[in-house]
Every structure is written in C-alpha cells, then in structure tokens.
Design a protein around this motif. Structure first.
Motif, PDB file in Angstrom:
ATOM      1  N   UNK A   1       0.860  -1.179   0.000  1.00 34.16           N
ATOM      2  CA  UNK A   1       0.000   0.000   0.000  1.00 34.16           C
ATOM      3  C   UNK A   1       0.898   1.231   0.000  1.00 34.16           C
ATOM      4  N   UNK A   2       0.315   2.380  -0.289  1.00 35.07           N
ATOM      5  CA  UNK A   2       1.087   3.616  -0.272  1.00 35.07           C
ATOM      6  C   UNK A   2       1.728   3.791   1.098  1.00 35.07           C
ATOM      7  N   UNK A   3       0.962   3.599   2.148  1.00 35.24           N
ATOM      8  CA  UNK A   3       1.477   3.787   3.501  1.00 35.24           C
ATOM      9  C   UNK A   3       2.590   2.797   3.831  1.00 35.24           C
ATOM     10  N   UNK A   4       2.439   1.530   3.469  1.00 37.48           N
ATOM     11  CA  UNK A   4       3.472   0.541   3.798  1.00 37.48           C
ATOM     12  C   UNK A   4       4.784   0.850   3.083  1.00 37.48           C
ATOM     13  N   UNK A   5       4.710   1.312   1.843  1.00 39.89           N
ATOM     14  CA  UNK A   5       5.933   1.638   1.103  1.00 39.89           C
ATOM     15  C   UNK A   5       6.576   2.901   1.661  1.00 39.89           C
ATOM     16  N   UNK A   6       5.779   3.919   1.952  1.00 42.17           N
ATOM     17  CA  UNK A   6       6.335   5.164   2.511  1.00 42.17           C
ATOM     18  C   UNK A   6       6.973   4.884   3.868  1.00 42.17           C
ATOM     19  N   UNK A   7       6.368   4.032   4.678  1.00 46.85           N
ATOM     20  CA  UNK A   7       6.969   3.672   5.965  1.00 46.85           C
ATOM     21  C   UNK A   7       8.275   2.915   5.771  1.00 46.85           C
ATOM     22  N   UNK A   8       8.356   2.062   4.749  1.00 44.03           N
ATOM     23  CA  UNK A   8       9.576   1.306   4.474  1.00 44.03           C
ATOM     24  C   UNK A   8      10.699   2.240   3.998  1.00 44.03           C
ATOM     25  N   UNK A   9      10.338   3.251   3.217  1.00 39.94           N
ATOM     26  CA  UNK A   9      11.327   4.209   2.701  1.00 39.94           C
ATOM     27  C   UNK A   9      11.798   5.147   3.813  1.00 39.94           C
ATOM     28  N   UNK A  10      10.876   5.582   4.655  1.00 40.26           N
ATOM     29  CA  UNK A  10      11.153   6.568   5.707  1.00 40.26           C
ATOM     30  C   UNK A  10      11.177   5.894   7.070  1.00 40.26           C
ATOM     31  N   UNK A  11      12.067   4.948   7.258  1.00 36.73           N
ATOM     32  CA  UNK A  11      12.117   4.142   8.480  1.00 36.73           C
ATOM     33  C   UNK A  11      12.278   4.997   9.729  1.00 36.73           C
ATOM     34  N   UNK A  12      13.141   5.999   9.674  1.00 39.98           N
ATOM     35  CA  UNK A  12      13.422   6.812  10.857  1.00 39.98           C
ATOM     36  C   UNK A  12      12.278   7.738  11.242  1.00 39.98           C
ATOM     37  N   UNK A  13      11.328   7.949  10.345  1.00 39.38           N
ATOM     38  CA  UNK A  13      10.263   8.925  10.598  1.00 39.38           C
ATOM     39  C   UNK A  13       8.891   8.294  10.775  1.00 39.38           C
ATOM     40  N   UNK A  14       8.818   6.996  10.982  1.00 41.56           N
ATOM     41  CA  UNK A  14       7.527   6.319  11.041  1.00 41.56           C
ATOM     42  C   UNK A  14       6.583   6.905  12.082  1.00 41.56           C
ATOM     43  N   UNK A  15       7.120   7.374  13.192  1.00 45.14           N
ATOM     44  CA  UNK A  15       6.279   7.903  14.265  1.00 45.14           C
ATOM     45  C   UNK A  15       5.644   9.238  13.901  1.00 45.14           C
ATOM     46  N   UNK A  16       6.298  10.013  13.032  1.00 42.34           N
ATOM     47  CA  UNK A  16       5.819  11.367  12.764  1.00 42.34           C
ATOM     48  C   UNK A  16       5.173  11.533  11.395  1.00 42.34           C
ATOM     49  N   UNK A  17       4.922  10.448  10.673  1.00 43.57           N
ATOM     50  CA  UNK A  17       4.334  10.568   9.343  1.00 43.57           C
ATOM     51  C   UNK A  17       2.847  10.899   9.427  1.00 43.57           C
ATOM     52  N   UNK A  18       2.417  11.803   8.559  1.00 45.38           N
ATOM     53  CA  UNK A  18       1.027  12.223   8.500  1.00 45.38           C
ATOM     54  C   UNK A  18       0.378  11.559   7.283  1.00 45.38           C
ATOM     55  N   UNK A  19      -0.626  10.725   7.519  1.00 44.53           N
ATOM     56  CA  UNK A  19      -1.240   9.944   6.450  1.00 44.53           C
ATOM     57  C   UNK A  19      -1.852  10.839   5.380  1.00 44.53           C
ATOM     58  N   UNK A  20      -2.525  11.898   5.778  1.00 45.84           N
ATOM     59  CA  UNK A  20      -3.142  12.792   4.797  1.00 45.84           C
ATOM     60  C   UNK A  20      -2.082  13.442   3.907  1.00 45.84           C
ATOM     61  N   UNK A  21      -0.972  13.863   4.501  1.00 47.17           N
ATOM     62  CA  UNK A  21       0.105  14.476   3.728  1.00 47.17           C
ATOM     63  C   UNK A  21       0.739  13.455   2.787  1.00 47.17           C
ATOM     64  N   UNK A  22       0.899  12.232   3.247  1.00 41.69           N
ATOM     65  CA  UNK A  22       1.455  11.176   2.407  1.00 41.69           C
ATOM     66  C   UNK A  22       0.577  10.966   1.177  1.00 41.69           C
TER      67      UNK A  22
END
Length: 118
Positions: free
Chosen positions: A64-85
């Motif tokens: 999913x978009x979220x799973x790939x973005x989390x995999x790419x941005x490992x260090x920022x998983x806690x602060x990612x905003x789903x709407x912005x993604x």
C-alpha cells in the motif's frame, strides 16, 4: 546394491548439472523494487512552491502507499502524517489511484527528511 547407489548418484549429478545450466542461462531476476537513480526532487506548483523528494518503487502484491512510505522513511515512522502522504503521492502520480496500486508497476513515493513538517 552397488548399482542402485550408482544410479542415484548419476541421477543426482544430472539434476545438479541441469539446475546449474538453467540458472546460468535463464538466471533469476535480480530486479530490486527500487529503480536505479531512485531519488529525485520534484517541484510541485501551487500557492507555495515546494520540493518533494521522491523514490521510484516497484509495487509488489499487498503493498500500500502507507506501507511503502513507511519502508522508505524508516526513521520517521512515528511522525508521518497519512493525509500528507496521500496528498504528496497524488501530486507525484497524478493519474494513479493511491487506494488501487498495480503490482509490478513503478510509482513515485515521497521521501521525507528529518526536521521537516511531515
């Protein structure tokens, strides 16, 4: 009993050679899900010109978009905003539906930096 062991040994040797031949001629895919030269800056026009860094990723089944973005941005998983993604993904891929990705196709996914408003 000695001829039975020889037959098994010959059969094993033949299977090993066929396997090696197939592997060397046909080979296995070393294709990674990330494209070569994968990171690029994309400028998005609007009220505020903003640069979004993106990475080309080949989508696999179940991604999913979220799973790939989390995999790419490992260090920022806690602060990612789903709407912005989702907004950034849509800006990078205007013809793609973020809820319906096609497996095997490359899409641009946002790469965020620490200290920026994610």
């Amino acid at each position: 009993m000695g001829s039975f062991k020889k037959a098994i040994l010959y059969l094993f040797t033949i299977l090993l050679l066929v396997s090696l031949y197939k592997d060397l001629t046909v080979g296995t895919s070393l294709d990674t899900p990330y494209k070569v030269g994968d990171e690029e800056a994309t400028e998005i026009e609007g009220n505020n010109e903003m640069r979004i860094y993106s990475m080309q990723v080949k989508v696999q089944n179940g991604d999913t978009v979220l799973s790939i973005v989390e995999r790419i941005n490992v260090d920022l998983q806690e602060s990612l905003n789903i709407e912005k993604i989702l907004t950034d993904f849509t800006e990078l891929n205007p013809t793609a539906d973020p809820k319906n990705l096609t497996a095997g196709k490359f899409y641009s996914f946002p790469v965020y930096e620490k200290g920026t408003d994610n």
